[in-house]
Design an enzyme around this catalytic site. Structure first.
Site, PDB file in Angstrom:
ATOM      1  N   ASP A 265      20.880   4.425 -12.617  1.00  0.00           N
ATOM      2  CA  ASP A 265      20.296   4.531 -13.942  1.00  0.00           C
ATOM      3  C   ASP A 265      21.423   4.951 -14.896  1.00  0.00           C
ATOM      4  O   ASP A 265      22.535   5.300 -14.476  1.00  0.00           O
ATOM      5  CB  ASP A 265      19.123   5.520 -13.957  1.00  0.00           C
ATOM      6  CG  ASP A 265      18.188   5.238 -15.132  1.00  0.00           C
ATOM      7  OD1 ASP A 265      18.604   4.505 -16.049  1.00  0.00           O
ATOM      8  OD2 ASP A 265      17.054   5.752 -15.140  1.00  0.00           O
TER       9      ASP A 265
HETATM   10  C1  NOJ Z   1      17.302   4.685 -18.610  1.00  0.00           C
HETATM   11  C2  NOJ Z   1      15.955   4.502 -17.980  1.00  0.00           C
HETATM   12  O1  NOJ Z   1      15.647   5.610 -17.172  1.00  0.00           O
HETATM   13  C3  NOJ Z   1      15.807   3.231 -17.160  1.00  0.00           C
HETATM   14  O2  NOJ Z   1      14.449   3.070 -16.849  1.00  0.00           O
HETATM   15  C4  NOJ Z   1      16.347   2.043 -17.903  1.00  0.00           C
HETATM   16  O3  NOJ Z   1      16.217   0.884 -17.122  1.00  0.00           O
HETATM   17  C5  NOJ Z   1      17.808   2.301 -18.249  1.00  0.00           C
HETATM   18  N1  NOJ Z   1      17.910   3.473 -19.101  1.00  0.00           N
HETATM   19  C6  NOJ Z   1      18.466   1.112 -18.934  1.00  0.00           C
HETATM   20  O4  NOJ Z   1      17.971   0.924 -20.201  1.00  0.00           O
END
Ligand code: NOJ
Length: 749
Positions: A265
Site C-alpha cells: 500500500d
Molecule cells: C492507499 C489505500 O489504502 C489503498 O486502498 C489504495 O489502493 C492506495 N492508497 C492507492 O491509491
C-alpha cells in the site's frame, strides 16, 4: 511470451533495471507532456535513474494520457518492457456504482459481477491494467471510515462477493490479455479490525479469529484467481503486514499457493520505520523484500536501497530476481509485451463511459442496495404506509436537506468517477413528480469541515457558515415543510467523514442535521428520511423522528433515480444490510456472529445485573445484520429437515415455505444460518451459510431449500486443525439474523 523468454529477458536486465521494475510512482512523476518530472523526484529523494526505470504507475489514467506516457517510456527503455498502469477502481470507473457496503445489501452477486465487468471495460479503455480492488476487509466497527469499501461484517457473504468481483474484473485468465483488468485484492490482512476503529491503528487478535473471521474473503479471491495482493498498513501479531513473513510467505504463498505479485500500500515500506520494526529505509526495503513484497508503492526504499544492499551482500539478488519475475509475469499475462496499449482508445472511452447500459446497471444495483429501515403507517389505524409515495397524486413534496440537490453521491473511493454525470435527488424527483417538488437545502452537511482535509471527489471546505446564514437556511426549510403534504429529508455524513482517513468517535449524523430534522418534525407533516453514508451510522434518534427511513449509502451515479424508483413505488425495496446498525456508538464493535458469553443477557440464570449487557443502552443493535423491509411482507413456515442426523460423507436438506402475504410482488432474501451448539472452542451464535434471493408474485408461496453437508460445518478447532466436530447443530432460516425459525440435527462421527 513463453516462460523461457521471460527468464531470458530477466537474465538480460542489469540489477538496476530489475529493481526499477519493483518501483511504482504516482501521477505527478509523469508530466502531461509525457516527460518524467524532476520536482517530485527530489521530494521523494529517489534516484533519477530509477524514475526512468520504474516499472509501474499509480493512478495515471485516461486513454490519451496513458498512451502518451507509455510511448515516451518505451522510447527510452532499453528492453521495451512496457509500463504497468495500476489504479483504484473500487466500485466503478467513470460510472460509479453504489459503495461496496451498499451493494452488499443487494445479496445479488450475479448483478454485482455484471457491474464489475462494466467497470473493468471502462477502466481498460482508459489504460488501466491492474485495479487495487476488491477491498476484502471484514468490518465490525463502524467507527472505521473504510467500512465504505467493504462488503460488510460477514466472512461468508464477503467471500461470495470476493469471487464475483475478481471474476468480473478479470474474466477468465487466458482472456486477461484481451478483456478485463487484473485484480489486486486488499488490504491483506485484518485491516478492518483496527483498534478503536482508528485509521492505520494496531490490529491484534488470535490466529484463530484471523483465520475464522478475516482471512476467508482474501482466500476466496485467491482461489478465484486474483493476480495481485496488497498487504495492509496494520500490524498482525505486532509485525506490520508489509514485513510479515508469516502472513505473506507462510500463509499466502505456501499455504494458499499464491504465485502472483504483492504490491505494498501507499508508502508502506517506508512506514516500517515509524512502526518501529526497521531502523531506516534500507532496513525497511530488506524486510519487505524478504517477506515477499514485489512492488514498492510510492517510496524510494526499493529504488535507493536494494542495489546497494545486494552489492553489499546484505540481500540476495535471487530475491530481487524473484520479485522482478513476478512483475514481468503479470505484464506478460496482461498481454503487454504483445500490445502495450491493449484496447486503450479515446473512442472506446466515449462509447463506454456512462454508457446507457452501465447507467442501467448502476440504477438496478442501487435499487437493490437501498435498505428500507422503517415504514410506519400514515396513521395508527390506517392501512396505508408512509412509503411509497403516489406518483399520480397532486400532493406537494418538500425535499429538504444537504443531500437533496447535490451530485456528491459517489463516496470517497470512487476516485475516477465522473461526478458531473451523477443525477441529483431533486432532478430524479422532478422527473417523476414534475411541479410537485418544493426544495430547500435546510443546512450544510457540517457546520465546520476544517478537520476533514480534502481528497479527490470530495473536498472539505472550511465551513465558516455565519449564524444568520444558517438561521435563514433553516427558516426556509421550515416554510417549505409547512407548504407541503409530505417531507423527504436527504441527510447524511459528509463524504470525507468516511473512506480512508475517515474514522469517527460519534456515529450519529452531524448535529446540525439532527437539529434540522427535529425542527422539521415539529411542523407536523409525515417525514421520510433518506440517509447517505459510508458506514452504518447510529440512527436511533433519527428513526424516532420520522415515519419512514431509508439507508441509501453513497449510491453512485444513478442512486437518485433508484431512490425515486423505490420512493414512488416503481421498485419494491429488497436491500438487507450486510453490517449491523448500532444503537449507540459505545456498542461497537457489534456484529451478529458473536459469541454467547457465559452470561447471555436473555437466557442467563444470573440476576440481570450480572449478565453481559450495558446499564445505559440496549444490548441489541438498532437494526441487525440481514435486516431490511420491503413493500411486501412474507410469512415463513416451520424449518424442516430431511433428517435429524447427518453422516460425515452425506448431506441433508433443510426447507422452509415462504409465502408472500401481500398483494405486492417482490424479492425476498431468505437467509440460512447455522449454530454449532457445543465445540472444542466456543462457536458464534449464528453463522451465515447460505441465502436465496426469491422473487415472489403476490400471494405466491415457494419452498426454499438448502443442502447442508459436513464441510459447511468446519472451523478452526482447539488444536488449530480445520474440521468439524460431531454434535448438535441448529439450523436457522429467516428474513434477518434476528428473526429466524429453527430446527436442529446431529452430525454423527
Ligand atoms: C492507499 C489505500 O489504502 C489503498 O486502498 C489504495 O489502493 C492506495 N492508497 C492507492 O491509491
Amino acid at each position: 511470451m513463453s516462460n523461457e523468454e521471460l527468464q531470458a529477458l530477466l537474465g538480460s536486465l542489469t540489477l538496476e533495471e530489475k529493481v526499477g521494475q519493483l518501483v511504482q510512482l504516482s501521477g505527478e512523476f509523469f508530466a502531461d507532456d509525457a516527460e518524467m518530472l524532476t520536482g517530485p523526484q527530489e521530494k521523494l529523494g529517489i534516484d533519477a535513474q530509477m524514475v526512468a526505470n520504474c516499472g509501474s504507475a499509480l493512478n495515471v489514467v485516461g486513454a490519451e494520457r496513458t498512451r502518451k506516457v507509455q510511448e515516451a517510456y518505451l522510447a527510452k527503455s532499453r528492453h521495451k518492457i512496457p509500463l504497468l498502469f495500476m489504479a483504484d477502481v473500487v466500485y466503478g470507473y467513470k460510472t460509479a456504482f453504489p459503495i461496496p457496503l451498499g451493494f452488499a445489501a443487494s445479496w445479488d452477486p450475479e448483478l454485482v459481477r455484471r457491474c464489475y465487468v462494466a467497470s473493468a471495460a471502462e477502466a481498460r479503455a482508459a489504460g488501466v491494467h491492474v485495479t487495487f480492488a476488491p477491498m476484502l476487509d471484514v468490518v465490525r466497527d463502524a467507527r472505521w471510515g473504510r467500512c465504505l469499501e467493504s462488503t460488510g461484517e460477514d466472512p461468508w457473504l464477503q467471500s461470495t462477493y470476493a469471487r464475483v468481483m475478481v471474476e468480473g474484473f478479470q474474466g477468465s485468465e487466458p482472456d486477461l490479455a484481451h478483456s478485463g483488468i487484473a485484480s489486486c485484492i486488499k488490504h491483506f490482512a485484518g485491516y478492518g479490525a483496527v483498534e478503536a476503529g482508528r485509521e492505520y491503528n494496531t490490529v491484534d487478535m488470535s490466529e484463530r479469529r484471523l483465520r475464522e473471521m478475516y482471512l476467508p474473503p482474501y482466500k476466496a479471491a485467491i482461489d478465484a484467481g486474483c493476480e495481485a495482493v496488497m498487504p495492509s498498513f496494520n500490524t498482525i501479531d505486532e509485525v506490520p503486514a508489509t514485513a510479515n513473513t508469516w502472513l505473506l510467505d507462510d500463509v499466502l504463498r505456501e499455504e494458499w499457493g499464491f504465485g502472483g505479485a504483492v504490491i505494498t500500500d501507499y508508502a508502506a515500506i517506508q512506514e516500517l520505520v515509524p512502526h518501529g520494526v526497521a531502523k531506516d529505509c534500507d532496513d525497511a526495503a530488506r524486510l519487505a523484500l524478504e517477506a515477499g513484497v514485489d512492488i514498492d508503492m510510492k517510496t524510494a526504499c526499493y529504488a535507493n536501497g536494494l542495489v546497494k544492499l545486494v552489492r553489499a551482500g546484505e540481500v540476495s539478488e535471487e530475491l530481487v530476481d524473484r520479485a522482478c519475475m513476478r512483475v514481468l509475469s503479470l505484464k506478460n499475462k496482461l498481454g503487454l509485451f504483445e500490445d502495450p496499449y491493449r484496447d486503450v482508445s479515446v473512442e472506446a472511452e466515449a462509447e463506454l463511459f456512462l454508457a446507457p447500459e452501465h447507467r442501467e446497471l448502476a440504477r438496478r444495483l442501487a435499487g437493490e442496495s437501498i435498505v428500507m429501515l422503517k415504514n410506519d403507517r400514515v396513521a395508527p389505524d390506517a392501512p396505508a404506509k408512509t412509503l411509497p409515495l403516489d406518483p399520480a397524486s397532486s400532493e406537494k413534496i418538500a425535499l429538504i436537506g444537504p443531500y437533496s440537490d447535490t451530485r456528491s453521491l459517489v463516496g470517497l473511493w470512487a476516485v475516477h468517477a465522473d461526478v458531473d454525470g451523477v443525477v441529483t435527488l431533486r432532478q430524479a424527483f422532478e422527473e417523476v413528480a414534475p411541479g410537485r417538488i418544493l426544495h430547500a437545502e435546510g443546512c450544510p452537511l457540517l457546520e465546520d469541515e476544517s478537520a476533514l482535509g480534502t481528497f479527490a471527489n470530495a473536498a472539505g471546505g472550511d465551513g465558516g457558515f455565519k449564524t444568520d446564514q444558517l438561521a435563514e437556511m433553516r427558516a426556509e426549510a421550515l416554510e417549505v415543510a409547512a407548504q407541503a403534504d409530505v417531507v423527504v429529508m436527504a441527510l447524511g455524513e459528509h463524504p470525507l467523514e468516511s473512506g480512508e482517513g475517515g474514522s469517527k468517535t460519534d456515529l450519529r449524523l452531524p448535529r446540525i442535521q439532527r437539529e434540522l430534522l427535529a425542527d422539521v418534525r415539529e411542523v407536523g407533516k409525515p417525514v421520510i428520511v433518506v440517509v447517505f453514508s459510508g458506514r452504518t451510522p447510529v440512527l436511533e434518534d433519527v428513526s424516532r423522528q420520522c415515519d419512514a427511513l431509508l439507508e441509501a449509502w453513497f449510491p453512485g451515479t444513478e442512486g437518485p433515480h433508484a431512490l425515486a424508483d423505490i420512493m414512488f413505488g416503481r421498485v419494491n425495496p429488497s436491500g438487507r444490510t450486510a453490517m449491523t446498525f448500532p444503537y449507540a456508538t459505545g456498542q461497537v464493535p457489534i456484529y451478529y456472529n458473536a459469541f454467547n458469553t457465559g452470561r447471555p443477557e436473555k437466557t442467563s440464570g444470573h440476576s440481570n445485573r450480572f449478565t453481559s449487557r450495558y446499564v445505559d443502552c440496549p444490548t441489541a443493535p438498532l437494526y441487525p445484520f440481514g435486516y431490511g423491509l420491503s413493500y411486501h411482507s412474507c410469512r415463513y413456515g416451520a424449518v424442516r429437515l430431511s433428517s435429524d442426523e447427518l453422516e460425515p460423507g452425506g448431506s441433508i436438506v433443510v426447507s422452509v415455505e415462504v409465502e408472500n402475504a401481500s398483494d405486492i410482488a417482490g424479492a425476498e432474501i431468505v437467509q440460512l444460518y447455522i449454530r454449532d451448539v457445543s465445540g472444542s472452542v466456543v462457536r458464534p451464535v449464528l453463522e451465515l451459510k447460505g441465502f436465496e434471493r426469491v422473487y415472489l408474485r403476490p400471494r405466491e408461496s415457494r419452498e426454499v431449500s438448502f443442502v447442508i453437508d459436513e464441510p459447511m460445518l468446519r472451523f478452526w478447532r482447539r488444536d488449530m486443525t480445520f474440521g468439524s466436530e460431531p454434535g448438535v447443530f441448529e439450523v436457522h432460516i429467516g428474513p434477518s439474523s434476528s428473526d429466524t425459525g429453527m430446527a436442529s440435527f446431529e452430525l454423527k462421527n
